[in-house]
Write an enzyme that holds these catalytic residues in place. Structure first.
Site, PDB file in Angstrom:
ATOM      1  N   CYS A 119       0.837  -1.203   0.000  1.00 45.15           N
ATOM      2  CA  CYS A 119       0.000   0.000   0.000  1.00 45.15           C
ATOM      3  C   CYS A 119       0.874   1.255   0.000  1.00 45.15           C
ATOM      4  CB  CYS A 119      -0.977  -0.023   1.171  1.00 45.15           C
ATOM      5  SG  CYS A 119      -2.305   1.202   1.016  1.00 45.15           S
TER       6      CYS A 119
ATOM      7  N   ASP B 232      -3.670   1.188  10.061  1.00 48.55           N
ATOM      8  CA  ASP B 232      -4.881   1.998  10.243  1.00 48.55           C
ATOM      9  C   ASP B 232      -5.400   1.883  11.665  1.00 48.55           C
ATOM     10  OD1 ASP B 232      -4.826   1.397   7.176  1.00 48.55           O
ATOM     11  OD2 ASP B 232      -6.086   3.157   7.507  1.00 48.55           O
TER      12      ASP B 232
ATOM     13  N   LYS C 223      -4.084  -2.103   5.166  1.00 51.98           N
ATOM     14  CA  LYS C 223      -4.649  -2.363   3.831  1.00 51.98           C
ATOM     15  C   LYS C 223      -4.832  -3.856   3.557  1.00 51.98           C
ATOM     16  CE  LYS C 223      -5.804  -0.039   1.439  1.00 51.98           C
ATOM     17  NZ  LYS C 223      -7.265   0.254   1.320  1.00 51.98           N
TER      18      LYS C 223
HETATM   19  C1  RUB Z   1      -3.997   3.257   3.520  1.00 44.71           C
HETATM   20  C2  RUB Z   1      -3.258   2.283   4.370  1.00 44.71           C
HETATM   21  C3  RUB Z   1      -1.987   2.768   5.018  1.00 44.71           C
HETATM   22  C4  RUB Z   1      -2.296   3.242   6.432  1.00 44.71           C
HETATM   23  C5  RUB Z   1      -1.132   3.982   7.063  1.00 44.71           C
HETATM   24  O1  RUB Z   1      -5.267   2.782   3.144  1.00 44.71           O
HETATM   25  O2  RUB Z   1      -3.688   1.171   4.609  1.00 44.71           O
HETATM   26  O3  RUB Z   1      -1.056   1.727   5.110  1.00 44.71           O
HETATM   27  O4  RUB Z   1      -3.409   4.118   6.416  1.00 44.71           O
HETATM   28  O5  RUB Z   1      -0.873   5.169   6.347  1.00 44.71           O
HETATM   29  P1  RUB Z   1      -6.212   3.738   2.226  1.00 44.71           P
HETATM   30  P2  RUB Z   1      -0.120   6.403   7.031  1.00 44.71           P
HETATM   31  O6  RUB Z   1      -5.444   4.036   0.986  1.00 44.71           O
HETATM   32  O7  RUB Z   1      -7.440   2.922   1.980  1.00 44.71           O
HETATM   33  O8  RUB Z   1      -6.500   4.982   3.036  1.00 44.71           O
HETATM   34  O9  RUB Z   1       1.146   5.855   7.568  1.00 44.71           O
HETATM   35  O10 RUB Z   1       0.066   7.367   5.896  1.00 44.71           O
HETATM   36  O11 RUB Z   1      -1.010   6.939   8.111  1.00 44.71           O
END
Ligand code: RUB
Length: 302
Positions: A123, A194, A205
């Site tokens: 992701c 998340d 993800k």
């Molecule tokens: C994004 C995702 C990221 C986490 C962490 O999913 O799974 O790995 O949110 O991101 P989506 P960060 O694209 O569905 O939002 O480290 O930027 O908070």
């Protein structure tokens, strides 16, 4: 002018704003601006409700909104000008703390990257990218393998950003993970999150748990980089997290009459996770409860 709260909620739903930390920061910023625009505590509480569940899985979103709500509640007896000023200032400090958490994780995480490492990520996580960029800045030579991340292709974002920072990167399709871990001699897996549950389970993800199972089978370290804002206070009280289903159209529009599932996240059990990098330091998954107890005061209790 469009209502900033409604616009932000829409942008989060459509994934124009995405990634767990960015979602939280955007929601907090929308409430800060709404406070500055002169809305009263009751109107702001209604705004918070509109943002809180814009997407259901990333815990950083309700945690950030709860923080804003607590601030509004604590300041509500102030005279309007003072209420506006103090509420906006406190939310602004909260946002800065989140940004600084990302920077601290970048620094701590960069120390885990060794010369010659090949690291697989899944992701697109600003947090993980931050530590890659920091390691590169420090002169460590390593390369990254990133998954395509069907159906929304967030891996393309990862590949583009790493290329921009001159970090060698190769893209693979999601189903090539097990093959590539072996074939490309991957040393480490690093992903974002998340949500982190009190027992150390990590929600990220869709496909993350498959990567973790494959990594463990090959004895490859599986590291999660996440701010404490993503730890779930509600998990302490037995609540589970809803896994968002984003509907069939993102997957395909070519199979009329066939049910298509599109879960956006999955749960990686704690026993597949080697370590979690937070702004408070590196913890084993079993340390999640300590983070919740000491550093995370934004959730509801019951
Ligand atoms: C994004 C995702 C990221 C986490 C962490 O999913 O799974 O790995 O949110 O991101 P989506 P960060 O694209 O569905 O939002 O480290 O930027 O908070």
């Amino acid at each position: 002018m469009a209502d900033i709260v409604l616009k932000t909620a829409r942008d989060i739903q459509s994934m124009k704003i995405r990634g767990a930390l960015d979602i939280a920061i955007a929601a907090a910023e929308a409430i800060r601006q709404a406070a500055l625009s002169g809305k009263n505590p009751r109107q702001l509480a209604a705004d918070c409700a509109k943002l809180k569940h814009a997407r259901p899985t990333a815990v950083s979103l309700p945690n950030a909104v709860n923080y804003a709500l607590q601030t509004i509640e604590a300041n509500k007896k102030l005279e309007p000008g003072e209420f506006r000023k103090k509420t906006a200032e406190q939310i602004s400090t909260f946002i800065k703390e989140q940004q600084s958490a990302r920077e601290k994780i970048a620094l701590i995480g960069s120390r885990l990257i060794e010369k010659g490492d090949t690291i697989l990520t899944h992701c697109q996580s600003d947090t993980v990218e931050g530590l890659f960029i920091e390691a590169k800045k420090q002169g460590t030579k390593f390369d990254v393998v990133c998954t395509e991340t069907r159906p929304r292709h967030q891996g393309y974002l990862t590949a583009r950003i790493l290329k921009k920072h001159r970090i060698p990167v190769r893209l693979i399709i999601d189903s090539a993970v097990n093959y590539s871990l072996k074939k490309l001699e991957v040393d480490k897996v690093m992903v974002g999150a998340d949500a982190v549950m009190v027992n150390g389970d990590v929600i990220n993800k869709i496909g993350t748990s498959q990567v973790a199972v494959c990594a463990q089978a090959l004895d490859i370290e599986f590291t999660v980089a996440t701010q404490s804002i993503k730890f779930s206070p509600e998990s302490v009280y037995g609540r589970l997290i809803e896994i968002e289903d984003r509907g069939p159209k993102e997957v395909t529009t070519e199979l009329a009459g066939i049910k298509i599932l599109n879960p956006a996240f999955d749960v990686t059990p704690a026993h597949h996770v080697s370590k979690i990098i937070t702004e408070h330091g590196i913890i084993p998954p079993a340390g999640a409860s300590e983070i919740l107890r000491h550093f995370q005061k934004t959730g509801t209790e019951e």
